[in-house]
Design a protein around this motif. Sequence first.
Motif, mmCIF file in Angstrom:
data_model
loop_
_atom_site.group_PDB
_atom_site.id
_atom_site.type_symbol
_atom_site.label_atom_id
_atom_site.label_comp_id
_atom_site.label_asym_id
_atom_site.label_seq_id
_atom_site.Cartn_x
_atom_site.Cartn_y
_atom_site.Cartn_z
ATOM 1 N N LEU A 1 0.841 -1.198 0.000
ATOM 2 C CA LEU A 1 0.000 0.000 0.000
ATOM 3 C C LEU A 1 0.874 1.246 0.000
ATOM 4 C CD1 LEU A 1 -2.722 -0.905 2.638
ATOM 5 C CD2 LEU A 1 -3.037 -0.739 0.182
ATOM 6 N N PRO A 2 0.386 2.368 -0.484
ATOM 7 C CA PRO A 2 1.206 3.581 -0.432
ATOM 8 C C PRO A 2 1.592 3.887 1.022
ATOM 9 C CG PRO A 2 -0.916 3.958 -1.555
ATOM 10 C CD PRO A 2 -0.923 2.587 -1.059
ATOM 11 N N ASN A 3 2.707 4.550 1.148
ATOM 12 C CA ASN A 3 3.231 4.887 2.465
ATOM 13 C C ASN A 3 3.105 6.384 2.697
ATOM 14 O OD1 ASN A 3 4.847 5.338 4.809
ATOM 15 N ND2 ASN A 3 5.746 3.317 4.447
ATOM 16 N N ALA A 4 2.650 6.673 3.945
ATOM 17 C CA ALA A 4 2.450 8.099 4.283
ATOM 18 C C ALA A 4 3.743 8.885 4.166
ATOM 19 C CB ALA A 4 1.931 8.184 5.734
ATOM 20 N N ALA A 5 4.824 8.143 4.309
ATOM 21 C CA ALA A 5 6.126 8.807 4.222
ATOM 22 C C ALA A 5 6.358 9.381 2.848
ATOM 23 C CB ALA A 5 7.237 7.813 4.618
ATOM 24 N N ASP A 6 5.633 8.884 1.843
ATOM 25 C CA ASP A 6 5.764 9.401 0.477
ATOM 26 C C ASP A 6 5.194 10.815 0.396
ATOM 27 O OD1 ASP A 6 6.862 6.933 -0.064
ATOM 28 O OD2 ASP A 6 4.972 6.124 -0.891
ATOM 29 N N GLY A 7 4.404 11.134 1.373
ATOM 30 C CA GLY A 7 3.906 12.526 1.464
ATOM 31 C C GLY A 7 2.701 12.808 0.608
ATOM 32 N N ASN A 8 1.782 13.635 1.224
ATOM 33 C CA ASN A 8 0.574 14.178 0.566
ATOM 34 C C ASN A 8 -0.181 13.215 -0.322
ATOM 35 O OD1 ASN A 8 1.178 16.441 1.927
ATOM 36 N ND2 ASN A 8 1.899 17.636 0.177
ATOM 37 N N LEU A 9 -0.593 12.074 0.272
ATOM 38 C CA LEU A 9 -1.406 11.097 -0.460
ATOM 39 C C LEU A 9 -2.844 11.637 -0.611
ATOM 40 C CD1 LEU A 9 -0.215 7.879 1.423
ATOM 41 C CD2 LEU A 9 0.463 8.583 -0.879
ATOM 42 N N PRO A 10 -3.545 11.299 -1.760
ATOM 43 C CA PRO A 10 -4.946 11.713 -1.881
ATOM 44 C C PRO A 10 -5.837 10.876 -0.961
ATOM 45 C CG PRO A 10 -4.356 10.315 -3.732
ATOM 46 C CD PRO A 10 -3.089 10.409 -2.904
ATOM 47 N N GLY A 11 -7.072 11.317 -0.787
ATOM 48 C CA GLY A 11 -8.024 10.535 0.017
ATOM 49 C C GLY A 11 -8.570 9.386 -0.800
ATOM 50 N N GLY A 12 -9.268 8.443 -0.098
ATOM 51 C CA GLY A 12 -9.986 7.382 -0.817
ATOM 52 C C GLY A 12 -9.080 6.190 -1.055
ATOM 53 N N ILE A 13 -7.836 6.204 -0.603
ATOM 54 C CA ILE A 13 -6.944 5.074 -0.789
ATOM 55 C C ILE A 13 -6.327 4.746 0.570
ATOM 56 C CG2 ILE A 13 -4.867 4.212 -1.978
ATOM 57 C CD1 ILE A 13 -5.443 6.623 -3.968
ATOM 58 N N PRO A 14 -6.398 3.429 0.996
ATOM 59 C CA PRO A 14 -5.731 3.062 2.253
ATOM 60 C C PRO A 14 -4.211 3.192 2.116
ATOM 61 C CG PRO A 14 -7.300 1.366 1.526
ATOM 62 C CD PRO A 14 -7.109 2.289 0.382
ATOM 63 N N TYR A 15 -3.570 3.542 3.177
ATOM 64 C CA TYR A 15 -2.120 3.665 3.136
ATOM 65 C C TYR A 15 -1.526 3.290 4.466
ATOM 66 C CZ TYR A 15 -3.238 8.121 5.443
ATOM 67 O OH TYR A 15 -3.707 9.048 6.322
ATOM 68 N N VAL A 16 -0.195 3.130 4.464
ATOM 69 C CA VAL A 16 0.503 2.697 5.667
ATOM 70 C C VAL A 16 1.248 3.893 6.253
ATOM 71 C CG1 VAL A 16 2.203 1.089 6.646
ATOM 72 C CG2 VAL A 16 0.747 0.394 4.734
ATOM 73 N N GLN A 17 1.230 3.945 7.572
ATOM 74 C CA GLN A 17 2.037 4.997 8.236
ATOM 75 C C GLN A 17 2.826 4.327 9.308
ATOM 76 O OE1 GLN A 17 1.395 6.465 11.583
ATOM 77 N NE2 GLN A 17 3.099 7.890 11.373
ATOM 78 N N ILE A 18 4.102 4.678 9.403
ATOM 79 C CA ILE A 18 5.022 4.078 10.356
ATOM 80 C C ILE A 18 5.287 5.099 11.440
ATOM 81 C CG2 ILE A 18 7.321 3.026 10.676
ATOM 82 C CD1 ILE A 18 5.426 1.473 8.740
ATOM 83 N N SER A 19 5.131 4.584 12.742
ATOM 84 C CA SER A 19 5.366 5.508 13.861
ATOM 85 C C SER A 19 6.845 5.856 13.991
ATOM 86 C CB SER A 19 4.886 4.867 15.164
ATOM 87 O OG SER A 19 5.653 3.765 15.482
ATOM 88 N N PRO A 20 7.131 6.991 14.551
ATOM 89 C CA PRO A 20 8.553 7.394 14.638
ATOM 90 C C PRO A 20 9.401 6.373 15.393
ATOM 91 C CG PRO A 20 7.069 9.139 15.453
ATOM 92 C CD PRO A 20 6.259 7.996 15.043
ATOM 93 N N GLU A 21 8.742 5.770 16.407
ATOM 94 C CA GLU A 21 9.478 4.774 17.213
ATOM 95 C C GLU A 21 9.913 3.605 16.361
ATOM 96 O OE1 GLU A 21 8.681 1.905 21.026
ATOM 97 O OE2 GLU A 21 7.252 3.544 20.669
#
Lengths: 846, 109
Positions: free
Chosen positions: A113-133
């Motif tokens: 899935l797209p990663n939030a780290a890629d920055g400014n994803l559009p809505g309507g698509i699930p994506y992954v986000q990794i915590s800083p830890e």
Amino acid sequence: MEAMKLDIKKRLFMLMLLGSLLSFLFLGSSLFYGLYGVWDSFNAKKEEVTVVVTDYNRDFAKEQTQETMDRSVELKSETVSFEVNAIKEDVKYLSNEVSEILKSPQNYELKKLPNAADGNLPGGIPYVQISPELKSQGITPELEKEIQLVSNIGEQMQSLGLYYVNVFVASKNGYTIYYDTSEEKGYVAILSREEWRDTYDARKRGWYTDGINSQEPVFSDVYTSITGIKIISCVMPYYDQNGIAGVLGVDCSPKNLFIQEEEGKVHESFIINKKGVILLSTVQKSFFPPNKVLKRMRQRFTGYEKVFVDNEEYFLSYAPIDNTDWCMGTLVSKEEVMKDAVTAQHRMVEQMNIFYTSFARIILLMGGLTIVISLVLFSLILYCSAKIATRVSKPVYALMAGADEIAKGNFQYKIQIHTGDELEQLAENFNKMTDALNHYTQEIAYRAKEKSRVEAELSAATNIQISLLPSPLPPRDEFSLAAAMYTAKEVGGDFYDYYLIDENYLAVTIGDVSDKGVPAALFMAGVKTVIKNNILSAMKKGVTLEAALYYANNQIIDANKENYFVSVFTGILNIETGEFTYVNCGHNPPALMDGETISYLPSFKTNAVLGVKANWKNTENKIHLKQNSFLFLYTDGVTGALNGNQEFFAKERMEHVLREMGTETAPEEIIKGMNEAVISHIKGTGENVEQSDDITMLVLNYKGCEDMDSEKEIVIPAKVEELPKIVSFITEISRATDCSERSINQLMLVVEEIFVNIAEYAYKDKEAVAIIKGKLYGKPPEIELKFIDEGVPYNPLEKDDPDIDAALEDREIGGLGIYLVKKKVDNISYERQGKKNILTIRKKMI
Amino acid sequence: MEDISISIEEKNGWSVLFLQGRLDRVNAEDVGSKAEETMATAAKMAADLSGLEYISSAGIRVLLRLAKKSKADGKEFVICGADGFVKEILEDSNMDMLVTMINSVEQLP
């Protein structure tokens, strides 16, 4: 006529007017009163009705509101419950799916899935986000594999659709799969935004803690999300082989939990959770339920309360929401509730006012109509009254005019009325009257000529009448006598006469001729002379008084050309003995006053007035006047005197006057007193009544001789054996006379027969007494005996005489006694006084 | 019987009843019974009243009874010597029409 205040026409008019007006006023006033009453009570009720209707409307509105709100809050809570359930189901479903993926990884391919780290994803698509830890620890390949495996859930997350704001799966390992449902152009997925992409750690969020601590889906409080909007989250944990692997959930807008407001109805709602915190609220104003209500809400009661919001009255309806520990409340302002009621009230008042106005108009119309009709009727009554009054009074005026004519002396005048009623009758009578008047005036003229002649004749008659009255007698010791005649205006036929026949005999006569006037007076003069002549000659010849009257009657008839008749009482007093022999020829029986006792001299019924029947025998009677007794002779003028009330003076008044004056009054005074009494009776009624008949009276007071014997008496048992004693008694009385043996024997027989009769029959074997009183009178001596017993009433004189002519074999033995008695006495009479039989006999002892 | 005396003597076949004094209601019954006794035995009977001064209706009844009895028995009955008051009363009672009356007992046949 001028003196009349109102003439008949006006009176009639007024009368009819008054009658009509009275009934009219009565009807009219009741009608007006009725109208006023209706109007008055309507006015009073109007307010009342309005108040009642308004109150009812208010109450009804309140009730309706409560019902509606109760229903509404229930419906809402059900809706919310349903929604909550659906959300929970979604969350459960998601948890099951993720747990399934983690527990059976062999069944799933790896997915990137797209990663939030890629920055400014559009809505309507699930994506992954990794915590800083995690980023700092570094992602192991196993974790990378796990992330890619769990990324399979992205499809299910999308399938949950647009209902939610966000869907997320947060692993305990520090990664998060996030799905922003907004597909708006230019929308930047939250966790890919610069501020969150490297800083966000789901595990540090409140909801994560909530989720870990619950096994079932659980709702967070409403809170402001990192994007600044109000959201509520529903979360639960998911599992791998080792247990809880993370927490997943959905964010939804609180608005989704409330159903859309109904159009026009402003119901404001709120939901509080178990802790009493308002989760959701559409209430605009700063509102928080009062503690009391809050407590009940938290205790999951259903209820309805009145509350204040910003000093404004509100109604609050509340109900618990199933499947949650929430409670739903709905608020509606009182103003809102009453809006309908007020509207209804306004409409009511408006309708009432309309009705009132039209009603007032009707009442006014009716009142006006009544007045108009009244005026019309009134004019009609006026017109008719005047018309009828004229019609009725017209013949009366005609009568008046006629009467005037007649009053002027015009007896030829004829009144013409043809109304066919009593007035016409009256007019006819009037005409008859004028005819009669006409006739009478002629007659009166004739009569006037006659009158002076008649008056002269009358005064002549009065002169005749008065000149015939006797002069007073010289006074005597044995008697005193007075007589008077008070003549009426018209000459009567009364007369009286008295004269001494010789020294020992006094004759008195009173009479009344049947007619008045000169011929009657002349006739009376003749009668008086004839009677006197006959009495005088009878006494000379020694003939009885009744014989003298017999002849006198025949002589009167011979001279009676005018067919008069005359009632006469005449009697002769034996001055020495008091014996009074009299004949009453149809005259009023004279009164005999002896002390207090007043009786009337008895007479024979067969006696008749003189001048009618020739050869008629009037029988004489004899009585003995006691010493100091009064004889009162009178004519019709006394007892027949009439007063204005048509009441006779009558015997009763006459007796009263006699008793009042008593036997001590002189005869002259008695006559005067009686005359005064009669005149005052006639005038007593105060009217102008004239004496109509002569008042003629003669009073004889017999004083008696000094040598008169007193009475002897014997009281003896009523037994035959006592007879010798009676013989002695009678012998003693008769001794005083020098009468014959024969007379004594006759007297003895009389006494024996009467006494035996009493002894044998009066007492029917009872022992009792008989009384015999004996008395001798004058010369030739006469004996009077009274036989008194108290036995059964028995008048021996009523017994038939025995038939002494019967043959020997038929001859009765008894009954002879009384027969013989009657033959031997000069006079016998019987009376019953109370219980006493009194038989009186008189016999001359010659 | 103070006021009356009665004697009977036979004379030429007549039984003569001689009464003297007053015949009234007091003694009439005794006189009557005596007279009827005499009548019972007599063939012809006469009542001599010449000595009688007074008679009342009771005495007339005695004579009337004797007269009736004699007629019934078919015997002769004569009254003799009635005078003055007695004769007056007999005539008043019409006895003279019923019984033969003669002036004296001497006139008896």
